[in-house]
Motif scaffolding. Sequence first.
Motif, PDB file in Angstrom:
ATOM      1  N   GLU A  24       5.512  -1.817   2.344  1.00 10.92           N
ATOM      2  CA  GLU A  24       4.514  -1.023   2.509  1.00 10.92           C
ATOM      3  C   GLU A  24       3.560  -2.067   3.152  1.00 10.92           C
ATOM      4  OE1 GLU A  24       3.063  -1.509  -2.199  1.00 10.92           O
ATOM      5  OE2 GLU A  24       4.690  -3.015  -2.307  1.00 10.92           O
ATOM      6  N   TYR A  25       3.548  -2.811   3.113  1.00 11.99           N
ATOM      7  CA  TYR A  25       2.191  -3.518   3.963  1.00 11.99           C
ATOM      8  C   TYR A  25       2.684  -3.660   5.717  1.00 11.99           C
ATOM      9  CZ  TYR A  25       5.301  -7.401   2.072  1.00 11.99           C
ATOM     10  OH  TYR A  25       6.202  -8.031   1.809  1.00 11.99           O
ATOM     11  N   THR A  68       9.908  -1.008  -3.054  1.00 10.75           N
ATOM     12  CA  THR A  68       9.737   0.709  -2.291  1.00 10.75           C
ATOM     13  C   THR A  68      11.439   1.559  -1.667  1.00 10.75           C
ATOM     14  OG1 THR A  68       9.778  -0.631  -0.150  1.00 10.75           O
ATOM     15  CG2 THR A  68       8.129  -0.156  -1.586  1.00 10.75           C
ATOM     16  N   LEU A  90       6.961   3.022  -8.743  1.00  9.56           N
ATOM     17  CA  LEU A  90       6.730   3.044  -6.533  1.00  9.56           C
ATOM     18  C   LEU A  90       7.645   3.897  -5.635  1.00  9.56           C
ATOM     19  CD1 LEU A  90       6.332  -1.038  -5.516  1.00  9.56           C
ATOM     20  CD2 LEU A  90       4.420   0.907  -5.525  1.00  9.56           C
TER      21      LEU A  90
END
Length: 128
Positions: free
Chosen positions: A20-21, A48, A78
Amino acid sequence: MVRKKGKLPGATVSVAYNLEYGKAEAEIQVDAVTPGQKVVLLDDLLATGGTLFAACELMKKQHAEIQGCMVVIELTELKGLEALVSDVCHRVVNTGITHFNCSSPENIFTFKNELRTACLGVRTAYGC
């Protein structure tokens, strides 16, 4: 054992996946599984779905037969399970734990022991 890139000794096979990052890579040792070997993947935390999906991709790359996946804790908000619905990772078992109190070292130690026990039980049940 699937690990982050650079954590395993010897020759490895890796796959890149999205977080996600950012991005990351997961890898296994070349001789960790053999073609046709039955495997069950166990992940402690499904957020995720990226890490577990990468593990499925690694098993597929090595021609292992994925019998299923198990997650201990799922962060349902998520929607990681949605990322795993495919022919690669077709069966995911969730223990139903959505919250675990990690406020003390004793709780973390207990959780780790329960996870180890779950891993051994899943391996025994699926014969892999």
